[in-house]
Design an enzyme around this catalytic site. Structure first.
Site, PDB file in Angstrom:
ATOM      1  N   HIS A 196       0.878  -1.153  -0.028  1.00  0.00           N
ATOM      2  CA  HIS A 196      -0.138   0.032   0.067  1.00  0.00           C
ATOM      3  C   HIS A 196       0.859   1.280  -0.016  1.00  0.00           C
ATOM      4  O   HIS A 196       0.654   2.287  -0.533  1.00  0.00           O
ATOM      5  CB  HIS A 196      -0.826   0.071   1.232  1.00  0.00           C
ATOM      6  CG  HIS A 196      -1.961  -0.918   1.305  1.00  0.00           C
ATOM      7  ND1 HIS A 196      -3.331  -0.793   1.288  1.00  0.00           N
ATOM      8  CD2 HIS A 196      -1.926  -2.336   1.228  1.00  0.00           C
ATOM      9  CE1 HIS A 196      -4.246  -1.719   1.093  1.00  0.00           C
ATOM     10  NE2 HIS A 196      -3.409  -2.840   1.081  1.00  0.00           N
TER      11      HIS A 196
ATOM     12  N   ASP B   9      -5.174   6.176   2.171  1.00  0.00           N
ATOM     13  CA  ASP B   9      -5.555   4.901   1.524  1.00  0.00           C
ATOM     14  C   ASP B   9      -7.039   4.564   1.862  1.00  0.00           C
ATOM     15  O   ASP B   9      -7.739   4.737   2.968  1.00  0.00           O
ATOM     16  CB  ASP B   9      -4.748   3.876   2.614  1.00  0.00           C
ATOM     17  CG  ASP B   9      -4.564   2.551   1.765  1.00  0.00           C
ATOM     18  OD1 ASP B   9      -5.749   1.966   1.610  1.00  0.00           O
ATOM     19  OD2 ASP B   9      -3.648   1.953   1.525  1.00  0.00           O
TER      20      ASP B   9
HETATM   21  O1  UPG Z   1      11.780  -8.955  -2.517  1.00  0.00           O
HETATM   22  C1  UPG Z   1      11.017  -7.909  -2.829  1.00  0.00           C
HETATM   23  C2  UPG Z   1       9.591  -8.254  -2.845  1.00  0.00           C
HETATM   24  C3  UPG Z   1       8.569  -7.184  -3.015  1.00  0.00           C
HETATM   25  N1  UPG Z   1       9.164  -5.989  -3.502  1.00  0.00           N
HETATM   26  C4  UPG Z   1       8.092  -4.778  -3.585  1.00  0.00           C
HETATM   27  O2  UPG Z   1       7.116  -4.764  -2.888  1.00  0.00           O
HETATM   28  C5  UPG Z   1       6.031  -4.657  -3.422  1.00  0.00           C
HETATM   29  C6  UPG Z   1       5.182  -5.645  -2.971  1.00  0.00           C
HETATM   30  O3  UPG Z   1       3.692  -5.261  -3.458  1.00  0.00           O
HETATM   31  P1  UPG Z   1       2.827  -6.552  -3.665  1.00  0.00           P
HETATM   32  O4  UPG Z   1       3.223  -6.896  -5.131  1.00  0.00           O
HETATM   33  O5  UPG Z   1       1.465  -5.704  -4.103  1.00  0.00           O
HETATM   34  O6  UPG Z   1       2.401  -7.594  -2.914  1.00  0.00           O
HETATM   35  P2  UPG Z   1       2.088  -7.371  -1.246  1.00  0.00           P
HETATM   36  O7  UPG Z   1       3.360  -6.836  -0.609  1.00  0.00           O
HETATM   37  O8  UPG Z   1       1.792  -8.719  -0.975  1.00  0.00           O
HETATM   38  O9  UPG Z   1       0.889  -6.374  -1.248  1.00  0.00           O
HETATM   39  C7  UPG Z   1      -0.346  -6.222  -0.328  1.00  0.00           C
HETATM   40  O10 UPG Z   1      -1.040  -5.271  -1.078  1.00  0.00           O
HETATM   41  C8  UPG Z   1      -1.412  -5.148  -2.406  1.00  0.00           C
HETATM   42  C9  UPG Z   1      -1.728  -3.801  -2.740  1.00  0.00           C
HETATM   43  O11 UPG Z   1      -2.973  -3.603  -1.836  1.00  0.00           O
HETATM   44  C10 UPG Z   1      -2.178  -6.240  -2.716  1.00  0.00           C
HETATM   45  O12 UPG Z   1      -2.539  -6.246  -4.066  1.00  0.00           O
HETATM   46  C11 UPG Z   1      -1.638  -7.520  -2.370  1.00  0.00           C
HETATM   47  O13 UPG Z   1      -2.390  -8.681  -2.570  1.00  0.00           O
HETATM   48  C12 UPG Z   1      -1.382  -7.574  -0.726  1.00  0.00           C
HETATM   49  O14 UPG Z   1      -0.674  -8.673  -0.465  1.00  0.00           O
HETATM   50  C13 UPG Z   1       6.110  -4.436  -4.815  1.00  0.00           C
HETATM   51  O15 UPG Z   1       6.244  -3.083  -5.333  1.00  0.00           O
HETATM   52  C14 UPG Z   1       7.520  -5.318  -4.849  1.00  0.00           C
HETATM   53  O16 UPG Z   1       8.499  -4.592  -6.160  1.00  0.00           O
HETATM   54  C15 UPG Z   1      10.537  -5.431  -3.279  1.00  0.00           C
HETATM   55  O17 UPG Z   1      10.934  -4.551  -3.841  1.00  0.00           O
HETATM   56  N2  UPG Z   1      11.537  -6.694  -2.808  1.00  0.00           N
END
Ligand code: UPG
Length: 454
Positions: free
Chosen positions: A26, A110
């Site tokens: 988020h 948000d």
């Molecule tokens: O090693 C890593 C892993 C992730 N990321 C970043 O972290 C973010 C992860 O976001 P996302 O892919 O949306 O996953 P979640 O962290 O699981 O996000 C939560 O929030 C999102 C937006 O609300 C939802 O779509 C998901 O289902 C929910 O789990 C992204 O920008 C990735 O690039 C990194 O930089 N490095």
């Protein structure tokens, strides 16, 4: 309601106070949005909890950072403490600047913190709800919130304007698995409790990606699609200094995993990451590990520290000639690396947008929340990847996963997926380019803040 007049001189475009929900998925897109606003001459302050604060974020890209105390937020207390502490912090920042040239003019919050809109309205400010998930997913939540879709859902839903028929397993799990996700469902339905009062409703998506549903949502609210909210460097290779494109702090990384990728051939590496929250069973992790072994391909796998224990014994040592396991990486940098040929993803919305923007074909392994619906779109609507079939226990077995990897990386089907994904890559650039839909929506957002408000 406090009545006040904010007059802005030519030099001051306004002060936007942003409140992300304290979770990586988020926070990241809202920070990118804040940077875009800052690059357009607005003052942007992001209020965030220590839990998502990393040193690299501080003061990033001209965005001022205000810290909400960690004590004020616990995951269990989302409804209670974060609301109380968050409201107090917003108010204190508003008060601190009230009579200065930096008076806060807008709150971007948000969407799952609708109480922040009340703070905005009580203080005579512009209020914008920021949705970090797709329009499609949120239109489903909206339909449920209004009772148009009744719960429990017992059959395929074919009646949502702008959306394809969705089987129960393709709906967000908060809607399909009511017993497990009651609290989460309330939170997501709550997004619409006062949305009619919001001045803008901002989505991290772009028009062409979800055109049909966006059209329907625009009948309800002032919807502004502003995505993909990722650093501009990764969209168009324009470097810092081009003000219209927002700021980025790109520097080629010296991290060991990037050096490891540098030594691999184009399109030869599988990248796996399951985001910041998803939790898979031991059995599922074992199947993934064995699919990687069977594929005999290079892989870079992000396994969060607390999930490491689920890897098969000696897996890291035994696969060290083929793979690298890390606890975190700069995902966007990895996805933009030419060696990556496939992304095995949990389908968090940010990950999907990043993969589409950078043209990386996906194998989807949705875990919960919006991820199931996102996987449906990736596989069946956009043709940007494959969703392997799970067994009756919802486990994707190694053979199915391995076959999907090969389909995405090797055989004929890969050509179609690669063509589709490359079209999306172009579309994301078009959306963010000067004159593109997201570019114009950001411009419009900035302009709307300059209207003298009473
Ligand atoms: O090693 C890593 C892993 C992730 N990321 C970043 O972290 C973010 C992860 O976001 P996302 O892919 O949306 O996953 P979640 O962290 O699981 O996000 C939560 O929030 C999102 C937006 O609300 C939802 O779509 C998901 O289902 C929910 O789990 C992204 O920008 C990735 O690039 C990194 O930089 N490095």
């Amino acid at each position: 309601m406090l009545e006040r007049k904010i007059k802005m001189g030519k030099e001051m475009k306004g002060h936007v106070l942003l409140l992300p929900f304290p979770a990586q998925g988020h926070f990241s897109p809202m920070l990118q949005f804040a940077k875009r606003l800052a690059s357009k001459g607005l003052k942007a302050t992001i209020a965030m909890t220590i839990s998502v604060t990393k040193s690299s974020y501080a003061e990033a890209g001209g965005v001022q950072v205000e810290i909400i105390s960690e004590n004020g937020y616990t995951r269990e207390g989302v409804h209670g403490s974060f609301k109380d502490v968050g409201s107090r912090v917003l108010l204190s920042i508003i008060e601190k600047n009230r009579y200065s040239s930096d008076a806060v003019t807008c709150i971007v919050y948000d969407s799952i913190c609708p109480w922040a809109l009340e703070v905005a309205k009580e203080n005579g400010l512009f209020g914008a709800s920021f949705f970090s998930q797709s329009c499609s997913v949120n239109y489903i939540f909206y339909q449920v919130s209004r009772g148009i879709i009744g719960l429990p859902v017992e059959e395929t839903v074919s009646s949502i304007p702008g959306l394809p028929p969705l089987e129960i397993s393709e709906l967000p799990t908060f809607v399909s698995d009511l017993e497990v996700y009651k609290v989460a469902l309330d939170l997501f339905l709550g997004q619409f409790s006062n949305l009619d009062k919001a001045d803008s409703v901002v989505f991290n998506t772009f028009d062409k990606l979800e055109s049909k549903v966006v059209k329907h949502m625009r009948k309800l609210w002032n919807v502004l699609t502003i995505g993909p909210a990722i650093p501009s460097m990764y969209l168009d290779k324009r470097m810092e200094g081009d003000k219209d494109y927002g700021l980025n702090l790109f520097e080629p990384s010296e991290d060991p995993y990037i050096k490891w990728l540098n030594a691999r051939e184009t399109g030869s590496v599988i990248y796996l990451s399951f985001g910041s929250i998803a939790v898979y069973t031991n059995e599922q992790m074992d199947e993934v590990a064995n699919a990687l072994r069977q594929s005999n391909k290079y892989f870079l796998w992000v396994v969060r520290e607390e999930e490491m224990i689920k890897l098969p014994k000696n897996f890291i040592e035994e696969t060290s000639d083929k793979g690298l396991v890390v606890t975190w990486c700069s995902q966007i940098e990895v996805l933009s690396h030419s060696s990556i040929g496939c992304f095995i993803t949990h389908c968090g919305w940010n990950s999907i947008l990043e993969a589409l923007s950078l043209g990386v074909p996906m194998v989807t392994m949705p875990n919960f929340a919006d991820q199931t619906t996102n996987a449906k779109f990736v596989a069946d609507i956009w043709g940007a990847g494959i969703w392997p079939t799970a067994d009756h226990k919802r486990i994707i077995k190694r053979d199915k996963l391995e076959a999907s990897i090969r389909n995405v990386m090797e055989v004929d089907i890969a050509d179609t997926i690669k063509k589709n994904i490359s079209n999306f890559r172009e579309m994301t650039r078009d959306a963010m380019e000067i004159g593109g839909s997201s570019f114009l929506n950001i411009e419009n957002f900035v302009k709307s803040l300059q209207v003298v408000r009473k």
